[in-house]
Design an enzyme around this catalytic site. Structure first.
Site, PDB file in Angstrom:
ATOM      1  N   HIS B 138      46.338  89.834  20.530  1.00 17.52           N
ATOM      2  CA  HIS B 138      47.070  90.472  21.640  1.00 17.52           C
ATOM      3  C   HIS B 138      48.530  90.016  21.539  1.00 17.52           C
ATOM      4  CE1 HIS B 138      48.299  90.957  25.888  1.00 17.52           C
ATOM      5  NE2 HIS B 138      47.239  91.719  26.068  1.00 17.52           N
ATOM      6  N   ASP B 215      42.433  81.957  22.302  1.00 15.66           N
ATOM      7  CA  ASP B 215      42.704  82.855  23.431  1.00 15.66           C
ATOM      8  C   ASP B 215      41.359  83.360  23.925  1.00 15.66           C
ATOM      9  OD1 ASP B 215      43.029  85.127  24.973  1.00 15.66           O
ATOM     10  OD2 ASP B 215      44.479  86.089  23.648  1.00 15.66           O
ATOM     11  N   GLN B 218      39.242  87.380  26.792  1.00 12.64           N
ATOM     12  CA  GLN B 218      38.211  88.429  26.756  1.00 12.64           C
ATOM     13  C   GLN B 218      36.801  87.862  26.587  1.00 12.64           C
ATOM     14  OE1 GLN B 218      38.741  91.548  27.415  1.00 12.64           O
ATOM     15  NE2 GLN B 218      40.984  91.510  27.394  1.00 12.64           N
ATOM     16  N   LYS B 241      40.412  88.402  34.649  1.00 15.97           N
ATOM     17  CA  LYS B 241      39.509  89.116  33.749  1.00 15.97           C
ATOM     18  C   LYS B 241      38.071  88.625  33.889  1.00 15.97           C
ATOM     19  CE  LYS B 241      43.013  90.060  30.208  1.00 15.97           C
ATOM     20  NZ  LYS B 241      43.448  91.434  30.481  1.00 15.97           N
ATOM     21  N   CYS B 379      48.336  96.433  23.993  1.00 15.08           N
ATOM     22  CA  CYS B 379      49.110  95.224  23.687  1.00 15.08           C
ATOM     23  C   CYS B 379      48.666  94.618  22.356  1.00 15.08           C
ATOM     24  CB  CYS B 379      49.005  94.183  24.803  1.00 15.08           C
ATOM     25  SG  CYS B 379      49.678  94.763  26.351  1.00 15.08           S
TER      26      CYS B 379
END
Lengths: 151, 421
Positions: B138, B215, B218, B241, B379
């Protein structure tokens, strides 16, 4: 289709999207400008041949959503052979009909461009319809215009 | 204290996956909304997830009953707010299985976490030092490193992906040498859904003495995360999220690595002693939490964690896989649909293009059928370039979605194609 949907995806828009007018390169163009809409990835290139105060030829290439392609296609149809002053006046009229509910609209002058007025109800899509028009304006204002972006 | 309240074991383990949506949908008020006169089908969960009443109430109750600035005063409300804030940190610790709550920093989200690390880790890096990213990152895990590159001249190496959307792990060892300072990789791709083998990546990187930043934005909505088991050095995610509020997220860092980082922003609460001559900084995590903290957000995030703890996450994941399979099969049956991301190990995210239909037109037409999806570059412009497309449409699912909603998505795609082709 629902009535509201017909508002946005009118047959005239779908037709222009399927078979865009003046969708071709222009080797003898004297104004070329790139326009992109990063939000949806539309990328258009507008070509003009301006002689004196007249737009002798106008065409475009690129890829985009149905709204942006149809808008660019109709732009070329309207402006081939028009004077620069006519083009600037049409830009103002189109911009008004796309963005201002209260604008006085010269429907006769806009003709099939009225089909684009449905985007007023879709604020996220207005930029798609105005993309090629902003490119036109920049191309008329400068011989070497900077690329136009809607963001 | 609301967040400490005992929650009845309404939903125990051992659910059948198919029973999950019926059980949880009443907990999410927004799922009852109508869009364009139709029941909302919300498939934009990878952009932000919806919030259960428990989260909404926790945030509102903080402002109604406990609102005070944390760590600042001795009055009763300040004490309540501070205790709730630190209890939230402990919840986050448990959620990712960190060894200590001091390894959890509250920040605005994943983006701020990565910026903090690029700033702090990069302080000592020099021209020619290398950070390894992947082709599926991202922008939040690309641009902070480019900003650092502009300042210091570091090199950015990119681990490629395969056409199916999996990392080319065999290429990683070649990117690891004495100049490699960090591997920064997404746990789950927000475009492809690919779940990356983090434990394997940390093993390879650590063999060369290179730390790993993950990261996790998600990943946390879909799976149990164990930072110690994966042995990653940093892990960051965003509350919104994972069914929590916007504006709050967390950075996990191994204690010794956080202790070696300089402050991020200067201000109140990140110090132990300030004079005009010299300031002593607090130890982590306070060192990185300057100014008034988003206490309501942290408390809301803890409520989201508590809510998730009432679910059988294995059953929820099985249900999500059923949604993904139904959507994939439905699109394949339509024909003329190109799906991006065919990794065998995927989160319930499906990016696609319909032949002859621009993603943006599709997004508008699906919305007319009450179906919310994301359209655009997500993104992840370098990944779009890799696949040679300007944009895709993305349907991203959560455990509260139903198989019927997937069917409505497929029907809406067929309708859009009929309109536009």
């Amino acid at each position: 289709m629902s009535d509201e949907m017909e508002d946005l995806y009118q047959e005239v828009i779908l037709d222009h999207n399927r078979r865009p007018a003046n969708f071709r390169p222009m080797p003898d163009a004297n104004r070329t400008i790139e326009a992109d809409n990063p939000l949806c990835g539309d990328r258009l290139e507008l070509f003009l041949r301006v002689e004196g105060d007249r737009i002798e030829d106008v065409s475009f290439l690129g890829s985009g959503c149905a709204i942006s392609v149809a808008s660019a296609s109709m732009l070329t149809e309207h402006l081939k052979g028009a004077t620069v002053a006519d083009a600037e006046a049409l830009f103002a009229a189109v911009h008004a009909v796309l963005t201002d509910e209260k604008a006085t609209v010269d429907e006769e002058r806009l003709g099939n461009l009225m089909a684009l007025s449905g985007v007023r109800r879709y604020p996220m899509r207005v930029k798609c319809a105005t993309l090629s028009w902003h490119a036109l304006k920049a191309a008329l204002a400068s011989r070497r215009p900077d690329p136009v972006t809607t963001e | 204290m609301n967040i400490a309240a005992e929650r009845p074991a309404r939903n125990g383990p051992g659910w059948s996956p198919g029973a999950i949506p019926d059980a949880v949908r009443p907990d999410f008020p927004i799922l009852g909304e109508q869009v364009r006169g139709l029941p909302l089908v919300y498939f934009d969960n990878a952009a932000t997830s919806q919030k259960p009443r428990a989260v909404i109430d926790a945030v509102a109750d903080f402002y109604r009953h406990d609102c005070a600035n944390v760590h600042r005063a001795v009055h009763t409300l300040a004490e309540r707010a501070t205790l709730a804030y630190e209890a939230a940190r402990e919840r986050v610790r448990g959620f990712v299985n960190a060894a200590s709550a001091n390894e959890i920093v509250f920040l605005r989200g994943t983006t701020e976490s990565i910026n903090l690390l690029a700033h702090g880790l990069g302080r000592d890096w020099q021209a020619g030092d290398r950070v390894v990213l992947t082709a599926m990152e991202h922008h939040a895990n690309i641009v902070p490193w480019q900003l650092l590159r502009e300042r210091t001249g570091i090199e950015i190496a990119v681990l490629p992906v395969t056409e199916r959307g999996e990392l080319v792990l065999e290429a990683l060892p070649d990117l690891l040498d004495e100049r490699t300072r960090l591997v920064a990789v997404t746990h789950v791709s927000n475009v492809l859904g690919t779940i990356n083998p983090i434990a394997e990546i940390t093993r390879l990187a650590h063999a060369h003495g290179v730390p790993v930043l993950v990261d996790g934005a998600q990943a946390v909505p879909h799976m149990r995360v164990d930072v110690q088991a994966m042995d990653c050095d940093f892990y960051c995610f965003s509350g919104h999220k994972m069914f929590g509020p916007t504006g709050i997220g967390a950075l996990y860092g191994k204690a010794d690595l956080l202790a070696a980082l300089p402050p991020w922003q200067g201000g109140g609460e990140m110090i132990t002693r300030v004079t005009f001559e010299r300031t002593r900084y607090a130890a982590p995590p306070q060192r990185f939490e300057a100014g008034t903290q988003h206490a309501a957000g942290a408390i809301g995030l803890a409520a989201a964690i508590d809510y998730l703890s009432t679910l059988d996450m294995a059953a929820a994941a099985a249900h999500e896989q059923a949604l993904l399979a139904r959507a994939t099969e439905g699109m394949q049956a339509l024909g003329g649909v190109r799906i991006f991301g065919q990794a065998p190990h995927k989160a319930p995210v499906i990016s696609f293009l319909v032949e002859g239909v621009h993603a943006h037109d599709l997004g508008t037409l699906l919305d007319r059928k009450g179906v919310a999806v994301r359209t655009g570059h997500h993104c992840a412009m370098p990944l779009m370039d890799f696949y040679g497309v300007p944009a895709t449409t993305r349907a991203s699912m959560a455990f509260y979605n139903t198989l019927d909603e997937v069917d409505r998505l497929i029907e809406a795609i067929a309708y859009a194609r009929e309109v536009l082709q």
